[in-house]
Design a protein around this motif. Structure first.
Motif, PDB file in Angstrom:
ATOM      1  N   LYS A 169      49.178   3.465 -26.215  1.00 60.91           N
ATOM      2  CA  LYS A 169      48.425   3.780 -25.009  1.00 60.91           C
ATOM      3  C   LYS A 169      47.736   5.139 -25.110  1.00 60.91           C
ATOM      4  O   LYS A 169      48.138   6.005 -25.886  1.00 60.91           O
ATOM      5  CB  LYS A 169      49.348   3.790 -23.802  1.00 60.91           C
ATOM      6  CG  LYS A 169      49.904   2.430 -23.437  1.00 60.91           C
ATOM      7  CD  LYS A 169      50.744   2.520 -22.187  1.00 60.91           C
ATOM      8  CE  LYS A 169      51.269   1.156 -21.805  1.00 60.91           C
ATOM      9  NZ  LYS A 169      52.007   1.202 -20.533  1.00 60.91           N
ATOM     10  N   THR A 170      46.717   5.294 -24.277  1.00 57.15           N
ATOM     11  CA  THR A 170      45.986   6.551 -24.148  1.00 57.15           C
ATOM     12  C   THR A 170      46.437   7.233 -22.867  1.00 57.15           C
ATOM     13  O   THR A 170      46.515   6.597 -21.817  1.00 57.15           O
ATOM     14  CB  THR A 170      44.468   6.286 -24.088  1.00 57.15           C
ATOM     15  OG1 THR A 170      44.067   5.641 -25.302  1.00 57.15           O
ATOM     16  CG2 THR A 170      43.691   7.579 -23.906  1.00 57.15           C
ATOM     17  N   TYR A 174      43.873  -2.066 -16.906  1.00 59.34           N
ATOM     18  CA  TYR A 174      44.383  -2.150 -18.277  1.00 59.34           C
ATOM     19  C   TYR A 174      45.661  -1.315 -18.427  1.00 59.34           C
ATOM     20  O   TYR A 174      45.711  -0.387 -19.242  1.00 59.34           O
ATOM     21  CB  TYR A 174      43.315  -1.660 -19.260  1.00 59.34           C
ATOM     22  CG  TYR A 174      41.989  -2.355 -19.089  1.00 59.34           C
ATOM     23  CD1 TYR A 174      41.749  -3.583 -19.697  1.00 59.34           C
ATOM     24  CD2 TYR A 174      40.988  -1.792 -18.299  1.00 59.34           C
ATOM     25  CE1 TYR A 174      40.533  -4.230 -19.526  1.00 59.34           C
ATOM     26  CE2 TYR A 174      39.765  -2.439 -18.124  1.00 59.34           C
ATOM     27  CZ  TYR A 174      39.550  -3.648 -18.737  1.00 59.34           C
ATOM     28  OH  TYR A 174      38.356  -4.289 -18.565  1.00 59.34           O
ATOM     29  N   ASN A 185      46.979  -0.302 -21.764  1.00 64.00           N
ATOM     30  CA  ASN A 185      46.214   0.618 -22.615  1.00 64.00           C
ATOM     31  C   ASN A 185      46.219   2.065 -22.140  1.00 64.00           C
ATOM     32  O   ASN A 185      45.988   2.966 -22.951  1.00 64.00           O
ATOM     33  CB  ASN A 185      44.752   0.159 -22.698  1.00 64.00           C
ATOM     34  CG  ASN A 185      44.609  -1.170 -23.396  1.00 64.00           C
ATOM     35  OD1 ASN A 185      45.457  -1.583 -24.165  1.00 64.00           O
ATOM     36  ND2 ASN A 185      43.533  -1.869 -23.096  1.00 64.00           N
ATOM     37  N   TYR A 186      46.442   2.280 -20.833  1.00 61.26           N
ATOM     38  CA  TYR A 186      46.259   3.624 -20.290  1.00 61.26           C
ATOM     39  C   TYR A 186      47.408   4.047 -19.385  1.00 61.26           C
ATOM     40  O   TYR A 186      47.899   3.251 -18.584  1.00 61.26           O
ATOM     41  CB  TYR A 186      44.941   3.706 -19.494  1.00 61.26           C
ATOM     42  CG  TYR A 186      43.774   3.213 -20.308  1.00 61.26           C
ATOM     43  CD1 TYR A 186      43.304   3.962 -21.385  1.00 61.26           C
ATOM     44  CD2 TYR A 186      43.175   1.994 -20.044  1.00 61.26           C
ATOM     45  CE1 TYR A 186      42.252   3.494 -22.163  1.00 61.26           C
ATOM     46  CE2 TYR A 186      42.120   1.522 -20.815  1.00 61.26           C
ATOM     47  CZ  TYR A 186      41.676   2.282 -21.875  1.00 61.26           C
ATOM     48  OH  TYR A 186      40.650   1.814 -22.656  1.00 61.26           O
ATOM     49  N   ILE A 189      35.426   2.612 -20.201  1.00 59.32           N
ATOM     50  CA  ILE A 189      36.438   1.836 -20.927  1.00 59.32           C
ATOM     51  C   ILE A 189      36.008   1.636 -22.378  1.00 59.32           C
ATOM     52  O   ILE A 189      36.813   1.805 -23.301  1.00 59.32           O
ATOM     53  CB  ILE A 189      36.702   0.475 -20.237  1.00 59.32           C
ATOM     54  CG1 ILE A 189      37.260   0.692 -18.821  1.00 59.32           C
ATOM     55  CG2 ILE A 189      37.630  -0.403 -21.075  1.00 59.32           C
ATOM     56  CD1 ILE A 189      38.586   1.436 -18.736  1.00 59.32           C
ATOM     57  N   THR A 190      34.757   1.301 -22.598  1.00 61.73           N
ATOM     58  CA  THR A 190      34.250   1.150 -23.974  1.00 61.73           C
ATOM     59  C   THR A 190      34.374   2.451 -24.747  1.00 61.73           C
ATOM     60  O   THR A 190      34.794   2.460 -25.913  1.00 61.73           O
ATOM     61  CB  THR A 190      32.779   0.672 -23.943  1.00 61.73           C
ATOM     62  OG1 THR A 190      32.717  -0.573 -23.246  1.00 61.73           O
ATOM     63  CG2 THR A 190      32.219   0.508 -25.341  1.00 61.73           C
ATOM     64  N   GLN A 239      37.963   2.963 -25.770  1.00 59.66           N
ATOM     65  CA  GLN A 239      38.358   2.050 -26.832  1.00 59.66           C
ATOM     66  C   GLN A 239      37.858   2.508 -28.193  1.00 59.66           C
ATOM     67  O   GLN A 239      38.452   2.176 -29.221  1.00 59.66           O
ATOM     68  CB  GLN A 239      37.845   0.638 -26.536  1.00 59.66           C
ATOM     69  CG  GLN A 239      38.523  -0.001 -25.356  1.00 59.66           C
ATOM     70  CD  GLN A 239      37.837  -1.288 -24.911  1.00 59.66           C
ATOM     71  OE1 GLN A 239      36.692  -1.563 -25.272  1.00 59.66           O
ATOM     72  NE2 GLN A 239      38.538  -2.063 -24.106  1.00 59.66           N
ATOM     73  N   ASN A 240      36.764   3.253 -28.205  1.00 57.50           N
ATOM     74  CA  ASN A 240      36.142   3.670 -29.466  1.00 57.50           C
ATOM     75  C   ASN A 240      36.542   5.066 -29.946  1.00 57.50           C
ATOM     76  O   ASN A 240      36.024   5.533 -30.949  1.00 57.50           O
ATOM     77  CB  ASN A 240      34.611   3.568 -29.350  1.00 57.50           C
ATOM     78  CG  ASN A 240      34.165   2.134 -29.250  1.00 57.50           C
ATOM     79  OD1 ASN A 240      34.701   1.246 -29.917  1.00 57.50           O
ATOM     80  ND2 ASN A 240      33.203   1.881 -28.393  1.00 57.50           N
TER      81      ASN A 240
END
Length: 176
Positions: free
Chosen positions: A2-3, A28, A31-32, A170-171, A174-175
């Motif tokens: 996760k971030t 998400y 992920n976060y 969000i993109t 993710q990058n």
């Protein structure tokens, strides 16, 4: 993994863009992890060890805040001063606990992007104005990444534009 999203907003209940970003991030949870320091420390008494332990758990850390008077909210500066302590984040015999961790800023700016150009109204880009953050994170050996921003919150914050930007956020994450 996760971030960690460290949210620094002194008046989040009246925010439009930061709240929208948070709503998008909450879609998400796998992920976060959202960490709102104003909510956690309303008296601004920071639990330094807890903050340090939290940072140690993540390889990607985003600092999300509004850009006030061409800088961060004051509590973020205090947080940096106290949490990025000598011996923990930097210094002789330091363990450099943030070394190699990816760090980036997510900023909401009231004025338009064209005002933040070398030829714009203020003649400085947002990247130039945030160089002290870049230097700070490079000093503690973190892997500083380019920032993400929403420009024009004061005059161009239409719902469709904010929604589009939230998806772009969000993109961006993710990058990293």
């Amino acid at each position: 993994m996760k971030t960690l999203i460290v949210i620094i907003h002194p008046n989040l209940k009246d925010s439009i863009i930061n709240k929208r970003w948070i709503d998008e991030l909450k879609k998400y949870p796998q992920n976060y992890v959202l960490h709102d320091i104003h909510q956690l420390y309303p008296d601004e008494r920071i639990d330094i060890q807890a903050e340090q332990k939290l940072l140690e758990q993540y390889n990607k850390i985003i600092f999300q805040f509004p850009f006030y008077w061409f800088n961060c909210p004051p509590f973020f500066k205090k947080w940096l001063d106290e949490v990025l302590a000598h011996g923990w984040a930097y210094g002789r015999n330091s363990e450099y606990k943030l070394a190699g961790k990816k760090v980036a800023l997510a900023i909401t700016a009231g004025i338009n992007e064209e005002d933040y150009q070398a030829t714009g109204r203020y003649q400085y880009t947002l990247e130039q104005l945030t160089v002290p953050f870049e230097i700070t994170f490079k000093y503690v050996r973190a892997d500083y990444k380019p920032l993400f921003a929403f420009y024009g919150a004061e005059h161009n914050g239409t719902n469709s534009r904010i929604d589009e930007n939230a998806h772009e956020y969000i993109t961006f994450l993710q990058n990293i």
